[in-house]
Structure formats: structure tokens, C-alpha cells
Design a protein around this motif. Structure first.
Motif, PDB file in Angstrom:
ATOM      1  N   MET A  18      64.766 -36.402 -14.737  1.00 49.78           N
ATOM      2  CA  MET A  18      63.473 -36.131 -15.323  1.00 49.78           C
ATOM      3  C   MET A  18      62.909 -34.837 -14.749  1.00 49.78           C
ATOM      4  N   ILE A  19      62.620 -34.802 -13.475  1.00 47.99           N
ATOM      5  CA  ILE A  19      62.082 -33.606 -12.846  1.00 47.99           C
ATOM      6  C   ILE A  19      63.243 -32.872 -12.189  1.00 47.99           C
ATOM      7  N   LEU A  20      63.314 -31.583 -12.409  1.00 46.42           N
ATOM      8  CA  LEU A  20      64.405 -30.817 -11.834  1.00 46.42           C
ATOM      9  C   LEU A  20      64.358 -30.877 -10.317  1.00 46.42           C
ATOM     10  N   ALA A  21      65.432 -31.354  -9.709  1.00 41.43           N
ATOM     11  CA  ALA A  21      65.488 -31.440  -8.252  1.00 41.43           C
ATOM     12  C   ALA A  21      65.337 -30.059  -7.629  1.00 41.43           C
ATOM     13  N   SER A  22      65.876 -29.037  -8.275  1.00 42.53           N
ATOM     14  CA  SER A  22      65.769 -27.690  -7.718  1.00 42.53           C
ATOM     15  C   SER A  22      64.322 -27.225  -7.695  1.00 42.53           C
ATOM     16  N   SER A  23      63.542 -27.560  -8.725  1.00 43.19           N
ATOM     17  CA  SER A  23      62.126 -27.196  -8.738  1.00 43.19           C
ATOM     18  C   SER A  23      61.384 -27.931  -7.643  1.00 43.19           C
ATOM     19  N   ARG A  24      61.684 -29.216  -7.481  1.00 45.33           N
ATOM     20  CA  ARG A  24      61.021 -30.001  -6.452  1.00 45.33           C
ATOM     21  C   ARG A  24      61.297 -29.416  -5.075  1.00 45.33           C
ATOM     22  N   ALA A  65      56.192 -28.447 -14.624  1.00 44.82           N
ATOM     23  CA  ALA A  65      54.970 -27.788 -14.154  1.00 44.82           C
ATOM     24  C   ALA A  65      53.859 -28.823 -13.991  1.00 44.82           C
ATOM     25  N   GLY A  66      53.750 -29.738 -14.949  1.00 44.58           N
ATOM     26  CA  GLY A  66      52.767 -30.808 -14.836  1.00 44.58           C
ATOM     27  C   GLY A  66      53.004 -31.660 -13.608  1.00 44.58           C
ATOM     28  N   TRP A  67      54.262 -31.996 -13.377  1.00 47.85           N
ATOM     29  CA  TRP A  67      54.604 -32.813 -12.218  1.00 47.85           C
ATOM     30  C   TRP A  67      54.211 -32.109 -10.920  1.00 47.85           C
ATOM     31  N   HIS A 107      50.552 -32.283 -10.574  1.00 48.12           N
ATOM     32  CA  HIS A 107      50.146 -33.672 -10.357  1.00 48.12           C
ATOM     33  C   HIS A 107      50.410 -34.101  -8.914  1.00 48.12           C
ATOM     34  N   GLN A 108      51.528 -33.656  -8.368  1.00 50.26           N
ATOM     35  CA  GLN A 108      51.898 -34.050  -7.014  1.00 50.26           C
ATOM     36  C   GLN A 108      51.288 -33.158  -5.939  1.00 50.26           C
ATOM     37  N   GLY A 109      50.674 -32.052  -6.354  1.00 47.13           N
ATOM     38  CA  GLY A 109      50.080 -31.144  -5.387  1.00 47.13           C
ATOM     39  C   GLY A 109      51.091 -30.270  -4.669  1.00 47.13           C
ATOM     40  N   VAL A 110      52.231 -29.995  -5.314  1.00 42.02           N
ATOM     41  CA  VAL A 110      53.252 -29.150  -4.692  1.00 42.02           C
ATOM     42  C   VAL A 110      53.419 -27.803  -5.391  1.00 42.02           C
ATOM     43  N   ALA A 111      52.578 -27.525  -6.386  1.00 50.59           N
ATOM     44  CA  ALA A 111      52.630 -26.216  -7.046  1.00 50.59           C
ATOM     45  C   ALA A 111      52.108 -25.169  -6.070  1.00 50.59           C
ATOM     46  N   PRO A 112      52.780 -24.036  -5.971  1.00 51.03           N
ATOM     47  CA  PRO A 112      52.356 -23.025  -4.994  1.00 51.03           C
ATOM     48  C   PRO A 112      50.995 -22.398  -5.293  1.00 51.03           C
ATOM     49  N   PRO A 133      46.869 -25.967  -3.215  1.00 49.91           N
ATOM     50  CA  PRO A 133      47.327 -26.854  -2.146  1.00 49.91           C
ATOM     51  C   PRO A 133      47.024 -28.328  -2.403  1.00 49.91           C
ATOM     52  N   SER A 134      46.339 -28.625  -3.502  1.00 56.05           N
ATOM     53  CA  SER A 134      46.004 -30.011  -3.797  1.00 56.05           C
ATOM     54  C   SER A 134      46.358 -30.332  -5.248  1.00 56.05           C
ATOM     55  N   LYS A 135      46.222 -31.581  -5.591  1.00 55.80           N
ATOM     56  CA  LYS A 135      46.536 -32.023  -6.947  1.00 55.80           C
ATOM     57  C   LYS A 135      45.570 -31.409  -7.956  1.00 55.80           C
ATOM     58  N   ASP A 136      46.087 -31.074  -9.120  1.00 53.24           N
ATOM     59  CA  ASP A 136      45.278 -30.585 -10.238  1.00 53.24           C
ATOM     60  C   ASP A 136      45.621 -31.477 -11.429  1.00 53.24           C
ATOM     61  N   ILE A 137      44.945 -32.613 -11.485  1.00 52.13           N
ATOM     62  CA  ILE A 137      45.270 -33.634 -12.475  1.00 52.13           C
ATOM     63  C   ILE A 137      44.999 -33.157 -13.900  1.00 52.13           C
ATOM     64  N   ALA A 138      43.875 -32.482 -14.111  1.00 51.89           N
ATOM     65  CA  ALA A 138      43.538 -32.021 -15.465  1.00 51.89           C
ATOM     66  C   ALA A 138      44.609 -31.080 -16.006  1.00 51.89           C
TER      67      ALA A 138
END
Length: 147
Positions: A1-7, A41-43, A46-51, A54-59
């Protein structure tokens, strides 16, 4: 589902140039309408790991998930269903959960082995909702023991 490389790129190099480059590439694909990239990108948001935050952006995460689901990407429909079913980071809403669970069933193929798990979990949750159960909280009460 979510690319392991992205994670790995987002979590191991958070804030570094590797994470920024991976994020830029993912957003470029998402901007081209790639459903997998939209969901990833949503994931990350949602998980707060987007560079970018530093926190979750649910919207923002939900906007990406919804775009991917609208493009027919079953993993995004499954993520939306789970958020509404269990009340992950939003209030539980079993009507919306049922809508997205039905979309998972529509978007998956019972003959496709790769769809088996997500499809069976969607059908299971639809059954729980039909018979008055549900995820944690929200309308319907009860708890789903098998997730």
C-alpha cells in the motif's frame, strides 16, 4: 500500500536533503495525478513524517486520500474507511466508513490475490456495521475485535 522506500526516506532522513528530495519527487507524481503518490503523500502527512511539517496534517492528508480514492485507488479508500470506522484522528462516522468500505469492495477484484486482504477486511467491517457493531466510538457502538 505505502511505498516502503517513501516511508524510509521520510522517517530516516527527516528534515535532511534526502527526505526533501523524496518528498519533492512524490509531490511531483501526485501533481500528475498518480493515485499511489497521492495516497503516499497523504499517508506521510497523516503520520507526521512529511518533511514539510513536523506534525500531522490531517486536513491535507484527507485531501490527498480523497483524490487517490476518486481516481479508483483502493488503498486510499481503505485508509479513509479505517479513519472513519475507528475514529483515527477524526470523529468516527460509520456512514462515511460504510461508503468507503463499499468503495473498497467496488475497486477490488475477488479473483485478484493481491486484493484479498483489503477486500476481506472491508467486507468484515461492513458486516459489523450492518449488525450494529462498529469501530471505537461513534454511532453504532460496540468494538470490532478483529482489525
Amino acid at each position: 500500500m505505502i511505498l516502503a522506500s517513501s516511508r524510509r526516506a521520510f522517517s530516516s532522513a527527516a528534515g535532511g536533503s534526502g527526505a526533501a528530495e523524496a518528498w519533492k519527487g512524490l509531490l511531483e507524481k501526485a501533481g500528475q495525478g498518480d493515485p499511489s503518490a497521492l495516497c503516499d503523500a497523504g499517508w506521510a502527512l497523516h503520520q507526521g513524517v512529511a518533511p514539510v511539517t513536523p506534525s500531522k496534517d490531517i486536513a491535507s492528508a484527507f485531501r490527498f486520500y480523497q483524490q487517490a480514492e476518486a481516481a479508483g485507488y483502493s488503498p486510499a479508500a481503505s485508509l479513509l474507511a479505517d479513519c472513519y470506522y475507528y475514529g483515527h484522528d477524526i470523529p468516527a462516522d460509520h456512514e462515511r466508513a460504510a461508503h468507503y468500505l463499499e468503495r473498497v469492495v467496488e475497486l477490488t477484484d475477488e479473483e485478484e490475490a493481491g486484493d484479498a486482504y483489503v477486500r476481506s477486511k472491508a467486507l468484515q467491517k461492513l458486516g459489523v456495521l450492518e449488525f450494529g457493531g462498529g469501530g471505537s466510538g461513534g454511532s453504532g457502538g460496540g468494538a470490532d475485535e478483529a482489525s
